[in-house]
Design a protein around this motif. Structure first.
Motif: not given
Length: 698
Positions: A259-260, A310-313, A195-197
């Motif tokens: 988005v997490f 959208l950036i997700v883990k 999530r930090r990344a």
């Protein structure tokens, strides 16, 4: 055996069974103690979803102890696990049905997924030691610098969360997106290490966008004016800047979102992205198409949204359907079911998409065999295909479309008239269009990489031949959006430069510019062919309005072509006369029609033809009888079809009543044989439908 949209559950699952189907279900037991026998009936059916991973432990044992004779059917959208885990079909029996990834692609239920590896710095084998990661990521540094870095980044997580590394990858990701994905209007999902990344990627992409726009604005006027063929020869970074210049208006609008899910003791800043309302809003926005790529305001702004990434883990890697998503950027380890589920986010059909792309910054694709070792090769065939493998496939598609013309005796694509004549046969034209689309889609997959350069000139020539054939035969479809915007721009620019705008419908013989269009044809053979097919198109267009008249004109055309076969100059003169008749709306040569309104003539011709008499055989009494019947029937039709929306399904009873009235009139007046009256009444009704506007406006 892959993950499909919910609309196709019957096709997107595997089925296993050990006995007949009975409709009951069993819920997952929650007791920690072994179950007692609850029911020994054989008339109980247990339906198990996600059967690839839920039934190998005590859950299945408890269920079978409780219901020892129950039938079991397992559903899975993911291939079965092999290796150390108990194979699913050992539990459920043999397959009832299988639907593989490859079959789904062949059926058009999903699109193929191509993968591409990027940057050596990001290609890390999962499970590598910390020392190995340092050596791979920072191989250009001295030993002293390496030790300093090791002290700063003590864990693997800290490496992949390192702002500098994320910044470099974000710059490369955005350049890749703007060069290869944005021209087709698709959106992207980025899978981050943590999530930090993900948050750092958000900031890095914002910065990368500003930097790329600066590079675009700083381009020389020559670079800004490059055409698509010249673009292929430029270095990747320059290509990205040129594409950024072309799409600068929409690039300025692009938005990114993390988005997490939330966690305990989260930093307050995380709520902006993990709040349920925010997540739902971002998902809803992401599923909408981008604003128009040319920078013009959308007609309906509510149907477009500039949220492109959208950036997700882990969230949205399963069960998330967004056909607009064209690419997934991977920057963390994924294996087995999670990998297959994740990459399937880009295989949804829609928006003209011919393939999805997975771009790998972690090295997953480089170690694909290990990542998917738990599955049989048969089950995962076609899950990921290397972009490098598209070049041989593109070469094969190129040969196939060229061979359509070679098979008709065309050896030189620059001999455009010969090529157009070779497409005179409707079946050959259809084959040519299908194979040309396949070639263009393959080329769009590759462009603007330099590997596509060898195919560009033939793509332009073939597009020009297609445009000429479309204008000549007037039944050839447009190439459409599904060939990809990169190829479309390339070939449209070329065809337009030669005087044909593929977006404009073919010129019809009644158009004011037809004579000018005809004058541009080189030679009498080309002119005669152009005129012939203009007549055929006109006849097809109006045949339903007056089948008898246009049927006779079609026969006249065939007679003329047969009599003057190979005599191109004579054909031109004869066709010129026929075309003038069509333009003037003149009656068929030799036809004597009593005085009547023009909108009644089709009905009179139908009654004469249905009576079994030719115009020449009509005596005065018969002609008068048919004229009076025509006036009565047309008057009846005009009165009935004046009802608003008469031809809509809601008025089918009214349509049937009119058909019955026509039948009754035909019978009372004895205009046609009894056994033909019903068919003639239907043809008159069809004529009324085709001539609706003329009748109600008369």
């Amino acid at each position: 055996m892959t993950d499909y949209p919910a609309k196709k559950p019957e096709r997107g699952r595997c089925f296993y069974a050990s006995c007949p189907l009975i409709r009951q279900t069993a819920r997952k037991p929650t007791l920690s103690e072994p179950f007692e026998v609850l029911n020994t009936s054989e008339e109980i059916l247990i339906l198990v979803d996600e059967a690839h991973r839920t039934q190998a432990g005590d859950l299945h044992a408890n269920m079978m102890r409780a219901l020892p004779n129950a039938a079991r059917i397992g559903f899975t959208g993911t291939p079965i696990i092999m290796g150390d885990k108990k194979r699913t079909h050992d539990i459920f029996g043999e397959y009832i049905d299988r639907y593989t990834i490859k079959e789904a692609e062949q059926d058009g239920a999903t699109v193929p997924i191509l993968y591409e590896g990027r940057t050596a710095k990001g290609a890390i084998k999962d499970g590598a030691s910390l020392d190995g990661l340092f050596e791979d990521l920072f191989r250009d540094h001295s030993k002293e610098e390496l030790e300093a870095i090791k002290k700063k980044y003590a864990t693997k997580g800290q490496i992949f969360e390192a702002p500098q590394l994320i910044q470099e990858k974000a710059q490369d990701i955005l350049r890749h997106y703007v060069t290869h994905i944005l021209p087709n209007g698709y959106k992207a999902q980025l899978v981050a290490y943590s999530r930090r990344a993900a948050l750092r990627y958000f900031e890095a992409l914002e910065a990368a966008r500003a930097e790329l726009l600066e590079e675009a604005l700083a381009l020389s006027p020559e670079d800004k004016a490059l055409d698509d063929t010249q673009l292929l020869t430029r270095p990747p970074r320059v290509k990205a800047a040129i594409q950024a210049w072309r799409y600068r208006d929409v690039l300025r609008q692009l938005e990114f979102a993390a988005v997490f899910s939330s966690g305990n003791n989260d930093d307050p800043d995380y709520a902006r992205w993990s709040d349920r309302g925010a997540v739902e809003s971002h998902i809803k926005r992401f599923k909408k198409p981008l604003p128009p790529l040319d920078g013009t305001p959308p007609k309906d702004p509510a149907k477009h949204d500039p949220l492109a990434f959208l950036i997700v883990k882990s969230m949205l890697l399963t069960g998330f359907d967004a056909p607009i998503e064209g690419v997934m950027y991977l920057d963390r380890s994924l294996r087995e079911a999670e990998l297959l589920q994740a990459i399937a986010r880009v295989n949804r059909t829609g928006h003209g998409k011919s393939h999805g792309i997975v771009v790998d910054y972690f090295g997953v694709a480089n170690h694909l065999k290990e990542a998917l070792a738990a599955y049989s090769e048969e089950d995962i065939e076609g899950a990921l295909q290397s972009l490098k493998d598209e070049i041989p496939l593109l070469r094969d598609r190129h040969l196939r479309v060229v061979d359509v013309l070679r098979g008709q005796g065309v050896d030189d694509l620059d001999d455009t008239e010969e090529a157009v004549q070779a497409l005179a046969d409707e079946r050959v034209r259809a084959e040519f269009v299908v194979k040309l689309k396949e070639f263009n889609r393959g080329l769009d997959d590759v462009l603007p990489r330099p590997e596509g350069l060898e195919f560009v000139n033939d793509a332009k020539r073939l597009a020009y031949i297609h445009a000429l054939a479309r204008n000549r035969y007037r039944d050839t479809p447009e190439l459409g959006r599904d060939i990809g915007n990169k190829v479309r721009k390339l070939i449209d620019d070329y065809v337009i430069s030669l005087g044909i705008d593929p977006r404009i419908p073919p010129v019809q013989l009644t158009d004011a510019e037809f004579d000018e269009h005809l004058g541009r044809q080189v030679g009498d053979r080309a002119k005669a062919s152009e005129m012939e097919h203009a007549v055929r198109s006109h006849v097809r267009k109006h045949l339903d309005e007056d089948p008898v008249k246009y049927g006779r004109l079609s026969e006249r055309l065939e007679e003329l072509l047969e009599q003057l076969d190979g005599q191109w100059a004579e054909q031109v003169e004869a066709l010129r006369t026929l075309i003038q008749q069509l333009r003037d709306g003149a009656r068929v040569e030799g036809e004597a029609i009593p005085e009547m309104p023009a909108h009644a003539e089709p009905f009179w011709r139908e009654l004469v033809a249905s009576s079994g008499l030719s115009v020449e055989e009509l005596d005065e009494a018969s002609a008068q009888k048919l004229l009076e019947a025509t006036e009565e029937l047309v008057g009846l039709i005009q009165q009935e079809i004046a009802i608003p929306d008469f031809w809509k399904p809601s008025h089918i009873p009214d349509q049937e009543a009119l058909r019955q009235h026509l039948f009754t009139t035909l019978m009372i007046k004895r205009l046609v044989p009894f056994d033909q009256a019903s068919e003639v009444a239907q043809r008159l009704l069809d004529l009324a439908r085709s001539n609706h506007d003329k009748l109600v406006n008369a």
